[in-house]
Design an enzyme around this catalytic site. Sequence first.
Site, short mmCIF file in Angstrom:
data_model
loop_
_atom_site.label_atom_id
_atom_site.label_comp_id
_atom_site.label_asym_id
_atom_site.label_seq_id
_atom_site.Cartn_x
_atom_site.Cartn_y
_atom_site.Cartn_z
N ARG A 1 0.83 -1.23 0.00
CA ARG A 1 0.00 0.00 0.00
C ARG A 1 0.85 1.27 0.00
NH1 ARG A 1 -2.23 -3.54 -1.18
NH2 ARG A 1 -4.02 -4.60 -0.28
N SER B 1 -10.28 -0.50 4.26
CA SER B 1 -9.39 -0.61 5.43
C SER B 1 -8.90 0.78 5.83
CB SER B 1 -8.18 -1.48 5.10
OG SER B 1 -8.61 -2.71 4.62
N GLU C 1 -4.14 3.67 6.50
CA GLU C 1 -4.05 3.43 5.05
C GLU C 1 -4.67 4.62 4.32
OE1 GLU C 1 -4.93 -0.59 3.74
OE2 GLU C 1 -5.74 0.16 1.85
C1 FAD Z 1 -15.46 -0.38 0.33
C2 FAD Z 1 -14.00 -0.17 0.02
C3 FAD Z 1 -13.19 -1.28 -0.21
C4 FAD Z 1 -11.84 -1.11 -0.51
N1 FAD Z 1 -11.09 -2.22 -0.73
C5 FAD Z 1 -9.79 -2.08 -1.05
C6 FAD Z 1 -8.99 -3.23 -1.33
O1 FAD Z 1 -9.46 -4.37 -1.31
N2 FAD Z 1 -7.68 -3.03 -1.63
C7 FAD Z 1 -7.13 -1.79 -1.69
O2 FAD Z 1 -5.94 -1.68 -1.98
N3 FAD Z 1 -7.86 -0.69 -1.44
C8 FAD Z 1 -9.18 -0.80 -1.13
N4 FAD Z 1 -9.93 0.31 -0.87
C9 FAD Z 1 -9.28 1.64 -0.87
C10 FAD Z 1 -9.36 2.40 -2.22
O3 FAD Z 1 -10.47 1.98 -2.96
C11 FAD Z 1 -8.10 2.21 -3.06
O4 FAD Z 1 -6.97 2.66 -2.36
C12 FAD Z 1 -8.19 2.96 -4.40
O5 FAD Z 1 -7.09 2.62 -5.21
C13 FAD Z 1 -8.25 4.48 -4.23
O6 FAD Z 1 -8.64 5.04 -5.47
P1 FAD Z 1 -9.28 6.47 -5.60
O7 FAD Z 1 -9.34 6.83 -7.05
O8 FAD Z 1 -10.56 6.54 -4.88
O9 FAD Z 1 -8.18 7.37 -4.88
P2 FAD Z 1 -8.38 8.68 -4.01
O10 FAD Z 1 -8.98 8.31 -2.70
O11 FAD Z 1 -9.07 9.73 -4.78
O12 FAD Z 1 -6.87 9.11 -3.78
C14 FAD Z 1 -5.97 8.32 -3.05
C15 FAD Z 1 -4.58 8.97 -3.12
O13 FAD Z 1 -4.10 8.91 -4.46
C16 FAD Z 1 -3.82 10.22 -4.98
N5 FAD Z 1 -4.24 10.21 -6.39
C17 FAD Z 1 -5.44 9.84 -6.88
N6 FAD Z 1 -5.44 9.88 -8.22
C18 FAD Z 1 -4.20 10.31 -8.60
C19 FAD Z 1 -3.56 10.57 -9.86
N7 FAD Z 1 -4.20 10.41 -11.02
N8 FAD Z 1 -2.28 11.00 -9.86
C20 FAD Z 1 -1.60 11.17 -8.69
N9 FAD Z 1 -2.15 10.95 -7.47
C21 FAD Z 1 -3.43 10.52 -7.43
C22 FAD Z 1 -4.64 11.17 -4.12
O14 FAD Z 1 -4.06 12.47 -4.07
C23 FAD Z 1 -4.59 10.46 -2.77
O15 FAD Z 1 -3.38 10.77 -2.11
C24 FAD Z 1 -11.29 0.19 -0.58
C25 FAD Z 1 -12.11 1.31 -0.36
C26 FAD Z 1 -13.45 1.13 -0.08
C27 FAD Z 1 -14.33 2.33 0.11
#
Ligand code: FAD
Length: 378
Positions: free
Chosen positions: A166, A278, A374
């Site tokens: 992560r 998480s 996380e």
């Molecule tokens: C119900 C649920 C289940 C989940 N299960 C998992 C799982 O099984 N495994 C797991 O790893 N995660 C899980 N997650 C966490 C999350 O979904 C992941 O970490 C996902 O990859 C985040 O994507 P996002 O686009 O929403 O990122 P965001 O929340 O929008 O951003 C996360 C970080 O990435 C940065 N960022 C986003 N996009 C970019 C870009 N294009 N360029 C540079 N920086 C960027 C942001 O600034 C921030 O620091 C879960 C979340 C939920 C709500």
Amino acid sequence: MIKMIKHDFSLKSLNTFGLDVKADRYFSFTNIDELKDFIQDPKIDLNEILILGGGSNILFSKNYSGLVLHPNIDFIKKIEENDIEIFIEVGSGVNWDTFVKYCVKNRYYGTENMSLIPGNVGATAVQNAGAYGTEAKDLIIYVKAFDLYENKEIILHNSDCKFEYRNSIFKTDSYKNRVLITSIVYKLSKISKYQAKINSYKGNGFKKQYFFWKEFIHHLSRSVNIKSVGKKSILDYRFLKNLLEDSGLLSLDLKRRIVIKTRTSKLPDIEKLGNVGSFFKNPIITIEKSEKLKRDYPNVILFPYVEGYMKVSAAWLIDQCGLSGERIGDAATLKHLPLTIVNYGKATSNDILNLADKVEKGVLSKFDIILEKEVVIV
Ligand SMILES: Cc1cc2nc3c(=O)[nH]c(=O)nc-3n(C[C@H](O)[C@H](O)[C@H](O)COP(=O)(O)OP(=O)(O)OC[C@H]3O[C@@H](n4cnc5c(N)ncnc54)[C@H](O)[C@@H]3O)c2cc1C
């Protein structure tokens, strides 16, 4: 057409905690040229930028007083392929599960264990997102990005990204909110791991048939592990892991459906109950510390990590502290999955942060282990 910046923009639908927060300024773009044009504006202060994907791993502690950049770059493009593998470039604004669905439909192996992870493609590299034994780092060949400070396009190969559990280079101070991921190139397989193993066997005719059936029976015996099917998620996980990773007997579509069923039976639906999956990482501890834990708590849940280290289940630690189902205001840890903090409706970011603080202090005082978040706090 020149795109306009939006002011006082609501981020309620752009954070899965469902917090009613606003961005002072917000700009969404669909391609790199729009971003380049926008960033030329001398009035933009690069120090106040937040890059936002799907908001499924972000906790806004208050309204965001700067500029939110929201990549909406939406394309899936085949780059190169042969009989065995395919390279696909995906825009950072594509919803991750849309891409998984695309892969499964086209019978490209690799992403299926990561079905239904919320959020967009860009953040899979930031977080090195993963589930059921697959992580983004296993699939990423290179990442295309735009360096907002240097005003230039860059490419980072897998090894440049410094992927860890992560974690990645994109979370370091020199990259965070300075380098915006525009697309990612993934390598996927056109045949299953099992088929690749059979193909790699050099024997012919009878020998190959013998090898095939030997492998088949071996995997079948490992997959049908009735004892492992239980109500506890950890047992489901092991059973699923056997099925998904070892057997090679399931169709891609069935694998995806099993993952989705397992996830939806454990994790709350973000449409109904705000959360970020998480909230904490599973702490990484030394082998010595894990052995001591095992002696003191024979039921401790440990996962292998790299040589000399183990991961200990954050959910188990929290549960042992009696903090499963703990609630502050409308924020609570889930009873059956305490490393997930949910918003029962009106939780404020303070409720969530105070609860997280209580959990961290509880685990530190009982186990002398630091729980790392996380989720990204903004
Ligand atoms: C119900 C649920 C289940 C989940 N299960 C998992 C799982 O099984 N495994 C797991 O790893 N995660 C899980 N997650 C966490 C999350 O979904 C992941 O970490 C996902 O990859 C985040 O994507 P996002 O686009 O929403 O990122 P965001 O929340 O929008 O951003 C996360 C970080 O990435 C940065 N960022 C986003 N996009 C970019 C870009 N294009 N360029 C540079 N920086 C960027 C942001 O600034 C921030 O620091 C879960 C979340 C939920 C709500």
